[in-house]
Design a protein around this motif. Structure first.
Motif, PDB file in Angstrom:
ATOM      1  N   CYS A  18     -40.498  16.174  62.352  1.00  0.00           N
ATOM      2  CA  CYS A  18     -39.675  17.144  63.056  1.00  0.00           C
ATOM      3  C   CYS A  18     -39.764  18.509  62.383  1.00  0.00           C
ATOM      4  O   CYS A  18     -40.231  18.635  61.259  1.00  0.00           O
ATOM      5  N   CYS A  19     -39.272  19.536  63.070  1.00  0.00           N
ATOM      6  CA  CYS A  19     -39.339  20.903  62.559  1.00  0.00           C
ATOM      7  C   CYS A  19     -38.243  21.209  61.544  1.00  0.00           C
ATOM      8  O   CYS A  19     -38.263  22.264  60.921  1.00  0.00           O
ATOM      9  N   VAL A  29     -32.222  14.750  61.049  1.00  0.00           N
ATOM     10  CA  VAL A  29     -33.274  13.764  60.846  1.00  0.00           C
ATOM     11  C   VAL A  29     -32.702  12.356  60.905  1.00  0.00           C
ATOM     12  O   VAL A  29     -33.266  11.460  61.544  1.00  0.00           O
ATOM     13  N   SER A  30     -31.572  12.130  60.262  1.00  0.00           N
ATOM     14  CA  SER A  30     -30.972  10.798  60.254  1.00  0.00           C
ATOM     15  C   SER A  30     -30.521  10.391  61.651  1.00  0.00           C
ATOM     16  O   SER A  30     -30.601   9.212  62.017  1.00  0.00           O
ATOM     17  N   SER A  31     -30.064  11.352  62.454  1.00  0.00           N
ATOM     18  CA  SER A  31     -29.646  11.021  63.819  1.00  0.00           C
ATOM     19  C   SER A  31     -30.838  10.588  64.659  1.00  0.00           C
ATOM     20  O   SER A  31     -30.741   9.654  65.469  1.00  0.00           O
ATOM     21  N   ASN A 180     -29.992  12.368  71.130  1.00  0.00           N
ATOM     22  CA  ASN A 180     -30.644  12.411  69.820  1.00  0.00           C
ATOM     23  C   ASN A 180     -32.109  12.005  69.883  1.00  0.00           C
ATOM     24  O   ASN A 180     -32.735  11.777  68.850  1.00  0.00           O
ATOM     25  N   GLN A 181     -32.667  11.944  71.094  1.00  0.00           N
ATOM     26  CA  GLN A 181     -34.107  11.727  71.190  1.00  0.00           C
ATOM     27  C   GLN A 181     -34.841  12.867  70.497  1.00  0.00           C
ATOM     28  O   GLN A 181     -35.933  12.686  69.964  1.00  0.00           O
ATOM     29  N   CYS A 182     -34.230  14.047  70.483  1.00  0.00           N
ATOM     30  CA  CYS A 182     -34.752  15.185  69.721  1.00  0.00           C
ATOM     31  C   CYS A 182     -33.819  15.448  68.547  1.00  0.00           C
ATOM     32  O   CYS A 182     -32.596  15.551  68.743  1.00  0.00           O
ATOM     33  N   PRO A 183     -34.338  15.568  67.333  1.00  0.00           N
ATOM     34  CA  PRO A 183     -33.459  15.795  66.173  1.00  0.00           C
ATOM     35  C   PRO A 183     -32.741  17.137  66.192  1.00  0.00           C
ATOM     36  O   PRO A 183     -31.674  17.276  65.601  1.00  0.00           O
TER      37      PRO A 183
END
Length: 253
Positions: A18-19, A29-31, A180-183
């Motif tokens: 991820c960015c 990130v954890s999500s 949360n499919q996207c952080p």
């Protein structure tokens, strides 16, 4: 350079491309990782280059995809990204070919992916997908396109569900659907809610937490879709400056 499959056994230690850096966006990130862990039993695959860059493909059987499509027997690509110094080195071709091989081995009849007619932020490059043989299966307002790559001439043509075709929602005001499919959303969805409150207004935040909710959402892209007074505005994640510009343009500032 080799590719790594991030799965239930190694997700705790592997990065997910991820960015958001681990230090600045640990919660984000954890999500995302928690979302992935819940999807692995559904057949989620996350394949990335063995490098600290954004070179990966994420896909899942379409019947369990977090988007309102009817594509039984297909494998759906959630996210497909090659960026920065890794562009132009053939990694996209390799990742896509690995996805195709895996889908065929699992008895799938093709691949699907949601993009648009022209390249837009947070959506895959349609020119590349068309170059690789993807065809237009269906469209939804205002600019979404469901592309598909059938493995045989007799493969059924996927389609969007009717709930997501119009680009509208009945709820008025500012409305955000996200998951949360996207952080990024774990940080930026609450952020615009807080900014709106600071300016005496509000955003109705609808966090999608189940496959059923995602598959029956009013937008083809429930990962992040912002509406205003019933009309779809954007799938591009608002940062502070862009959201304040939106508020200013619509008379909130």
């Amino acid at each position: 350079m080799e590719f790594i499959t991030v799965n239930q056994d190694n997700i705790k230690k592997e990065h997910i491309c991820c960015c958001i850096s681990d230090k600045k966006g640990e919660n984000c990130v954890s999500s995302k990782k928690a979302w992935m862990e819940e999807r692995f039993p559904d057949g989620l695959v996350f394949l990335r280059l063995n490098a600290r860059g954004k070179v990966f493909i994420e896909y899942i059987p379409a019947e369990r995809a977090w988007c309102p499509i009817t594509a039984d027997g297909y494998m759906h690509i959630n996210c497909f990204w090659v960026s920065g110094q890794y562009k132009g080195k053939g990694y996209a071709n390799q990742l896509l070919e690995l996805c195709i091989q895996d889908a065929k081995a699992k008895g799938k009849c093709g691949l699907t992916i949601i993009a648009s007619e022209k390249k837009r932020s947070f959506l895959s490059d349609p020119d590349y997908m068309k170059y690789k043989g993807f065809l237009t299966a269906d469209t939804a307002m205002p600019y979404f396109v469901l592309y598909y790559l059938p493995f045989s001439d007799g493969a059924p043509v996927p389609k969007f569900k009717d709930t997501a075709r119009s680009g509208k929602t009945e709820e008025q005001g500012m409305v955000l659907y996200y998951s949360n499919q996207c952080p990024h959303t774990e940080k930026y969805a609450p952020l615009i809610g807080d900014i709106a409150k600071q300016h005496g207004t509000s955003v109705s935040l609808h966090k999608i937490t189940t496959t059923e909710q995602a598959q029956n959402s009013p937008t083809p892209f429930p990962t992040y879709s912002f509406f205003y007074n019933g009309e779809f505005v954007t799938n591009e994640i608002f940062g502070e400056k862009k959201f304040e510009k939106f508020l200013q343009e619509h008379g909130f500032l």
